[in-house]
Design an enzyme around this catalytic site. Structure first.
Site, PDB file in Angstrom:
ATOM      1  N   GLY A   1      13.952  42.069  -2.779  1.00  0.00           N
ATOM      2  CA  GLY A   1      13.685  43.189  -1.820  1.00  0.00           C
ATOM      3  C   GLY A   1      13.714  44.470  -2.539  1.00  0.00           C
ATOM      4  O   GLY A   1      13.030  44.743  -3.371  1.00  0.00           O
TER       5      GLY A   1
ATOM      6  N   VAL B   1       6.576  45.649   5.973  1.00  0.00           N
ATOM      7  CA  VAL B   1       6.437  46.402   4.902  1.00  0.00           C
ATOM      8  C   VAL B   1       5.686  47.628   4.854  1.00  0.00           C
ATOM      9  O   VAL B   1       5.892  48.521   4.472  1.00  0.00           O
ATOM     10  CB  VAL B   1       6.439  45.343   3.820  1.00  0.00           C
ATOM     11  CG1 VAL B   1       6.616  46.123   2.351  1.00  0.00           C
ATOM     12  CG2 VAL B   1       7.421  44.009   3.799  1.00  0.00           C
TER      13      VAL B   1
ATOM     14  N   GLY C   1      13.334  41.794  11.069  1.00  0.00           N
ATOM     15  CA  GLY C   1      12.300  42.009  10.090  1.00  0.00           C
ATOM     16  C   GLY C   1      12.772  41.250   8.771  1.00  0.00           C
ATOM     17  O   GLY C   1      12.176  41.550   7.704  1.00  0.00           O
TER      18      GLY C   1
ATOM     19  N   GLU D   1      10.131  35.426   7.239  1.00  0.00           N
ATOM     20  CA  GLU D   1       8.472  35.299   6.975  1.00  0.00           C
ATOM     21  C   GLU D   1       8.125  35.296   8.345  1.00  0.00           C
ATOM     22  O   GLU D   1       8.698  34.896   9.457  1.00  0.00           O
ATOM     23  CB  GLU D   1       8.423  34.321   6.260  1.00  0.00           C
ATOM     24  CG  GLU D   1       8.758  34.523   4.953  1.00  0.00           C
ATOM     25  CD  GLU D   1       8.458  35.830   4.174  1.00  0.00           C
ATOM     26  OE1 GLU D   1       7.215  35.816   3.702  1.00  0.00           O
ATOM     27  OE2 GLU D   1       9.255  36.404   3.689  1.00  0.00           O
TER      28      GLU D   1
ATOM     29  N   GLY E   1      13.650  42.872   4.583  1.00  0.00           N
ATOM     30  CA  GLY E   1      13.442  44.017   5.522  1.00  0.00           C
ATOM     31  C   GLY E   1      12.568  45.030   5.210  1.00  0.00           C
ATOM     32  O   GLY E   1      12.521  45.276   3.834  1.00  0.00           O
TER      33      GLY E   1
ATOM     34  N   LYS F   1      10.091  32.642  -5.332  1.00  0.00           N
ATOM     35  CA  LYS F   1      10.720  33.962  -6.161  1.00  0.00           C
ATOM     36  C   LYS F   1      11.397  33.424  -7.452  1.00  0.00           C
ATOM     37  O   LYS F   1      11.451  34.052  -8.489  1.00  0.00           O
ATOM     38  CB  LYS F   1      11.896  34.472  -5.274  1.00  0.00           C
ATOM     39  CG  LYS F   1      11.340  35.150  -4.077  1.00  0.00           C
ATOM     40  CD  LYS F   1      12.344  35.358  -3.048  1.00  0.00           C
ATOM     41  CE  LYS F   1      11.732  36.461  -2.010  1.00  0.00           C
ATOM     42  NZ  LYS F   1      12.692  36.477  -0.639  1.00  0.00           N
TER      43      LYS F   1
ATOM     44  N   VAL G   1      10.379  39.882  -5.055  1.00  0.00           N
ATOM     45  CA  VAL G   1      11.679  39.243  -5.487  1.00  0.00           C
ATOM     46  C   VAL G   1      12.924  40.303  -5.141  1.00  0.00           C
ATOM     47  O   VAL G   1      12.891  41.455  -5.812  1.00  0.00           O
ATOM     48  CB  VAL G   1      11.714  38.566  -6.890  1.00  0.00           C
ATOM     49  CG1 VAL G   1      13.032  37.642  -6.976  1.00  0.00           C
ATOM     50  CG2 VAL G   1      10.422  37.939  -7.232  1.00  0.00           C
TER      51      VAL G   1
ATOM     52  N   GLU H   1       7.117  44.153  -7.692  1.00  0.00           N
ATOM     53  CA  GLU H   1       8.581  44.096  -7.668  1.00  0.00           C
ATOM     54  C   GLU H   1       9.140  43.777  -6.398  1.00  0.00           C
ATOM     55  O   GLU H   1      10.142  43.215  -6.423  1.00  0.00           O
ATOM     56  CB  GLU H   1       9.145  45.764  -8.011  1.00  0.00           C
ATOM     57  CG  GLU H   1      10.536  45.896  -8.137  1.00  0.00           C
ATOM     58  CD  GLU H   1      11.120  45.253  -9.275  1.00  0.00           C
ATOM     59  OE1 GLU H   1      10.847  45.398 -10.438  1.00  0.00           O
ATOM     60  OE2 GLU H   1      12.035  44.230  -8.808  1.00  0.00           O
TER      61      GLU H   1
HETATM   62  N1  HSE Z   1      11.823  36.392   4.139  1.00  0.00           N
HETATM   63  C1  HSE Z   1      12.271  36.924   3.012  1.00  0.00           C
HETATM   64  C2  HSE Z   1      13.715  36.945   2.902  1.00  0.00           C
HETATM   65  C3  HSE Z   1      11.691  38.557   3.034  1.00  0.00           C
HETATM   66  O1  HSE Z   1      14.486  36.717   4.004  1.00  0.00           O
HETATM   67  O2  HSE Z   1      14.343  36.949   1.913  1.00  0.00           O
HETATM   68  C4  HSE Z   1      12.091  39.189   1.718  1.00  0.00           C
HETATM   69  O3  HSE Z   1      11.248  38.410   0.486  1.00  0.00           O
END
Ligand code: HSE
Length: 373
Positions: free
Chosen positions: A136, A16, A189, A192, A316, A207, A134, A131
């Site tokens: 993305g 990120v 990507g 986690e 991502g 989240k 939660v 922001e």
């Molecule tokens: N690992 C998380 C997902 C990343 O797959 O949603 C985004 O928060």
């Protein structure tokens, strides 16, 4: 009159952080909002400095000492994109203690330490925005806290983990193998650093805690959120999607259903908050059923608005970076914290939290998946 720029320091140049830094290095004019101070990247703290230099980050910006960066008078806004519990929590607290603004993508830290961080930010008058934690790239927390603030929200539910949705989609639509698709989600990507948090539903649960804070005004305890489907034996199933088998996916498909990891929180009539994150059997043609791959979808039910839905890229680097950048622009405009305008949160201890009850459908593995619409 020229406005002093706000100096931004980024901690963590991973998936990120790298994308956030790239937006600054491209000198995006969008980072100088006409109604606020221009934003200027002045420091990047990254443990792996060689790798950061190789990825194009100027050496003059780099440090390997994030605590020093926060303590120095050289940055006004700290962007935390390193992830994980520590040292992220300590660094965020340190910045807020000195009144600095913080933007973070860290759902674990916000969900687990939200009460203390909110108290601290309110005490020092510092701004904390999250922001990117939660949904993305979907503008979600801002709209819930601000645009929907006049509504009485009764339920928030959705697909809030991109990795597991990517896996469930590939298993159902292409018959692919769980482990192989997980490896692809990691390579892209989405996952986690330790994908256990994704597949066991812990990331989605974090989240959901954040969504409940903004929707219901209370920080619920992450440990109180159920993350296991029931079994036909009456026992608890494996956490998150870890117990989902190819046989379950095929047998549900034969009935026109598809599994989605749905996070739900609801305000019950007795004042308790219900919260669960469970693989849920939804009609393949429904809005959740058609929400494929790395997309997230969140529905908010409230009065008088009815149902509002948010959908978009849920994981991502570029998606999360878009949310971090929008928080930076919000700070430049003086919008305040993500919860700005909402009352201070209710203490955790004052709350009853229980799982969401639902009918379930039995699958070959012995799991009984809740039925969704
Ligand atoms: N690992 C998380 C997902 C990343 O797959 O949603 C985004 O928060």
């Amino acid at each position: 009159v020229s406005v002093q720029p706000l100096r931004v320091g980024v901690i963590g140049a991973g998936t990120v952080g790298r994308e956030v830094i790239r937006a600054f290095l491209d000198r995006s004019p969008r980072l100088a909002p006409p109604d606020g101070a221009p934003l200027l990247l002045t420091a990047v703290a990254e443990k792996f400095t060689e790798r950061a230099i190789a990825s194009g980050i100027p050496e003059s910006l780099l440090t390997d000492a994030p605590a020093h960066m926060i303590a120095s008078g050289d940055v006004d806004i700290v962007v935390e994109t390193m992830g994980g519990a520590e040292p992220a929590r300590t660094l965020i607290s340190a910045a807020l203690s000195t009144g600095k603004s913080v933007v973070t993508a860290n759902k674990h830290v916000i969900a687990h330490f939200g009460p203390e961080l909110e108290r601290l930010a309110r005490e020092t008058g510092a701004t904390l925005r999250f922001e990117a934690a939660v949904g993305g790239g979907i503008p979600l927390l801002g709209p819930i806290a601000l645009d929907l603030a006049a509504n009485r929200i009764s339920r928030v539910r959705g697909i809030v983990n991109g990795t597991t949705n990517f896996i469930l989609t590939a298993m159902a639509r292409e018959g692919r193998d769980y482990a192989e698709v997980l490896a692809e989600a990691q390579a892209r990507g989405y996952a986690e650093a330790d994908p256990t948090a994704d597949v066991e539903g812990l990331d989605a649960l974090n989240k959901l805690v954040i969504l409940a804070r903004l929707a219901f005004g209370a920080w619920i305890e992450p440990a109180a959120v159920g993350n296991r489907p029931g079994m036909t034996t009456g026992a608890q199933g494996a956490p998150g999607i870890t117990g989902v088998t190819a046989g379950d996916v095929a047998s549900l498909a034969a009935e026109g259903r598809i599994l989605r990891l749905i996070a739900t929180t609801r305000l019950a009539e007795d004042g308790a908050i219900e919260a669960s994150v469970v693989p849920t059997a939804v009609p393949a043609g429904s809005s959740f059923g058609r929400c494929d791959g790395v997309l997230n979808r969140v529905e908010v039910d409230g009065v008088p608005v009815g149902r509002v839905a948010f959908e978009g890229p849920g994981a991502g680097g570029p998606a999360a970076a878009a949310a971090v950048l929008s928080d930076l622009v919000a700070i430049a405009r003086g919008v305040g914290s993500t919860w700005a305008g909402l009352p201070a949160a209710v203490e955790r201890s004052a709350l009853a939290v229980r799982p969401v009850a639902a009918e379930c459908v039995a699958a070959p593995s012995g799991a009984c998946y809740p039925v969704g619409d």
